[in-house]
Design a protein around this motif. Structure first.
Motif, PDB file in Angstrom:
ATOM      1  N   THR A  81       0.826  -1.206   0.000  1.00 51.21           N
ATOM      2  CA  THR A  81       0.000   0.000   0.000  1.00 51.21           C
ATOM      3  C   THR A  81       0.863   1.259   0.000  1.00 51.21           C
ATOM      4  O   THR A  81       0.601   2.212  -0.747  1.00 51.21           O
ATOM      5  CB  THR A  81      -0.924   0.006   1.235  1.00 51.21           C
ATOM      6  N   LEU A  85       0.961   4.130  -2.878  1.00 55.53           N
ATOM      7  CA  LEU A  85       0.660   5.529  -2.586  1.00 55.53           C
ATOM      8  C   LEU A  85       1.807   6.456  -3.000  1.00 55.53           C
ATOM      9  O   LEU A  85       1.577   7.585  -3.458  1.00 55.53           O
ATOM     10  CB  LEU A  85       0.367   5.690  -1.089  1.00 55.53           C
ATOM     11  N   TYR A 185      -7.029   2.772   6.072  1.00 56.79           N
ATOM     12  CA  TYR A 185      -7.741   2.946   4.799  1.00 56.79           C
ATOM     13  C   TYR A 185      -9.024   3.758   4.915  1.00 56.79           C
ATOM     14  O   TYR A 185      -9.599   4.149   3.901  1.00 56.79           O
ATOM     15  CB  TYR A 185      -8.071   1.569   4.210  1.00 56.79           C
ATOM     16  N   SER A 191     -12.952   7.012   2.781  1.00 51.58           N
ATOM     17  CA  SER A 191     -11.884   6.021   2.609  1.00 51.58           C
ATOM     18  C   SER A 191     -10.819   6.510   1.628  1.00 51.58           C
ATOM     19  O   SER A 191     -11.050   7.432   0.823  1.00 51.58           O
ATOM     20  CB  SER A 191     -12.466   4.711   2.082  1.00 51.58           C
ATOM     21  N   LEU A 192      -9.687   5.886   1.709  1.00 55.90           N
ATOM     22  CA  LEU A 192      -8.594   6.151   0.776  1.00 55.90           C
ATOM     23  C   LEU A 192      -9.035   5.875  -0.658  1.00 55.90           C
ATOM     24  O   LEU A 192      -8.664   6.606  -1.590  1.00 55.90           O
ATOM     25  CB  LEU A 192      -7.395   5.268   1.151  1.00 55.90           C
ATOM     26  N   GLU A 195     -11.028   8.700  -2.017  1.00 57.02           N
ATOM     27  CA  GLU A 195     -10.120   9.827  -2.269  1.00 57.02           C
ATOM     28  C   GLU A 195      -9.375   9.633  -3.583  1.00 57.02           C
ATOM     29  O   GLU A 195      -9.195  10.600  -4.347  1.00 57.02           O
ATOM     30  CB  GLU A 195      -9.126   9.952  -1.110  1.00 57.02           C
ATOM     31  N   THR A 216      -3.185  14.964   1.415  1.00 55.87           N
ATOM     32  CA  THR A 216      -4.023  13.821   1.817  1.00 55.87           C
ATOM     33  C   THR A 216      -3.286  12.513   1.594  1.00 55.87           C
ATOM     34  O   THR A 216      -3.313  11.604   2.443  1.00 55.87           O
ATOM     35  CB  THR A 216      -5.335  13.820   1.016  1.00 55.87           C
ATOM     36  N   ARG A 220      -2.038   9.572   4.306  1.00 54.48           N
ATOM     37  CA  ARG A 220      -2.295   8.138   4.197  1.00 54.48           C
ATOM     38  C   ARG A 220      -0.987   7.339   4.249  1.00 54.48           C
ATOM     39  O   ARG A 220      -0.937   6.254   4.855  1.00 54.48           O
ATOM     40  CB  ARG A 220      -3.032   7.834   2.894  1.00 54.48           C
ATOM     41  N   LYS A 223       0.007   7.096   7.834  1.00 60.21           N
ATOM     42  CA  LYS A 223      -0.799   6.122   8.572  1.00 60.21           C
ATOM     43  C   LYS A 223      -0.325   4.691   8.278  1.00 60.21           C
ATOM     44  O   LYS A 223      -0.256   3.858   9.187  1.00 60.21           O
ATOM     45  CB  LYS A 223      -2.276   6.275   8.207  1.00 60.21           C
TER      46      LYS A 223
END
Length: 298
Positions: A81, A85, A185, A191-192, A195, A216, A220, A223
């Motif tokens: 993830t 990202l 998430y 939620s991601l 987005e 943003t 994420r 996180k």
């Protein structure tokens, strides 16, 4: 002393020797010097207590293995993830420089959408048929692929916490092994995934506010990396617990061996001595006890 008495004593001695030989042979075969609790109640009670402790220790070992399996399953998903990202961030920066035409922007948006699908797959990672980012929910997925609704029931803000998957790793110590999917998430419209859908649409439309999504995305990423750091800390705790558990098991097994173990070499030597004595007794008895027809007639 009559011939009958001599014969009776000889047979009794032979039977006693046979009994001792049989007991030694059983100890050598089983590796247990305490085959029957009635032979030594104190040692039997100690052996029972130690076996109970070993059983608890073994169960903790299985819990440690399962806890590690949860970590090993979640960490690669979070790492995937994070990488996705970072790629989304790179694409967003490229799309924001204003030099791309509609076709190029559409291609970038399609790539972001594909990355979103990869992240959705990460969020729905399973371990033994359970979604690892769904808390204690029994479902096989943590996130709906259309609505992005979350099945994660983890909530540590209430007392007692709910939706927390724990494993007993040592007496009185319960470790949380799951990462809340919502903490990484999100869920639904927050939620991601939602987005990223919005970001892809903005890039397709040439919306200049797409660049504002960078903060943003960074949030994420933070996180996800924080979740991996949590897993790292738990893994260190597992390493220590496994070492303690292994040492404790070795100690308990050594104690149990002291209580009921057998020294094979010593037992075999004793068995050999008893066997020699038995064979000698047979020969002596055969010469001493001379039965005759008159003995049977009596």
């Amino acid at each position: 002393m009559t011939q009958r008495s001599i014969a009776t004593n000889a047979l009794t001695n032979l039977q006693n020797t046979q009994t001792r030989m049989a007991k030694l042979q059983e100890q050598i075969t089983s590796g247990n010097s305490l085959p029957k609790g009635s032979e030594d109640s104190v040692r039997a009670a100690a052996a029972l207590r130690l076996n109970d402790q070993i059983a608890v220790n073994t169960e903790n070992g299985r819990n440690l293995d399962e806890a590690r399996a949860w970590m090993v399953t979640q960490e690669p998903a979070l790492e995937s993830t994070t990488k996705a990202l970072q790629k989304v961030r790179e694409l967003t920066v490229r799309a924001s420089n204003g030099t791309f035409d509609a076709t190029a922007r559409k291609a970038i948006a399609a790539e972001i959408t594909a990355l979103k699908e990869t992240i959705l797959g990460d969020a729905n990672t399973q371990y033994q048929g359970r979604a690892v980012f769904a808390g204690t929910s029994a479902g096989t997925v943590a996130y709906d692929a259309t609505t992005y609704a979350s099945n994660d029931d983890t909530n540590t803000t209430v007392t007692p916490a709910v939706g927390v998957v724990t494993r007993t790793v040592s007496p009185g110590v319960h470790m949380q092994v799951n990462i809340s999917g919502n903490s990484v998430y999100g869920s639904g419209n927050d939620s991601l995934f939602a987005e990223l859908d919005t970001l892809a649409q903005k890039i397709t439309d040439g919306d200049p506010t797409a660049a504002a999504s960078l903060s943003t995305i960074d949030g994420r990423i933070t996180k996800a990396t924080n979740a991996m750091a949590t897993i790292g800390a738990r893994t260190n705790q597992l390493d220590h617990a496994e070492e303690v558990n292994a040492n404790q098991l070795a100690y308990l097994e050594a104690q149990l061996n002291d209580v009921q173990g057998v020294d094979p070499a010593k037992a075999y030597v004793e068995f050999t001595q008893q066997n020699v004595a038995y064979q000698a007794a047979l020969q002596v008895t055969a010469k001493t006890v001379q039965t005759s027809l008159l003995d049977f007639l009596r």
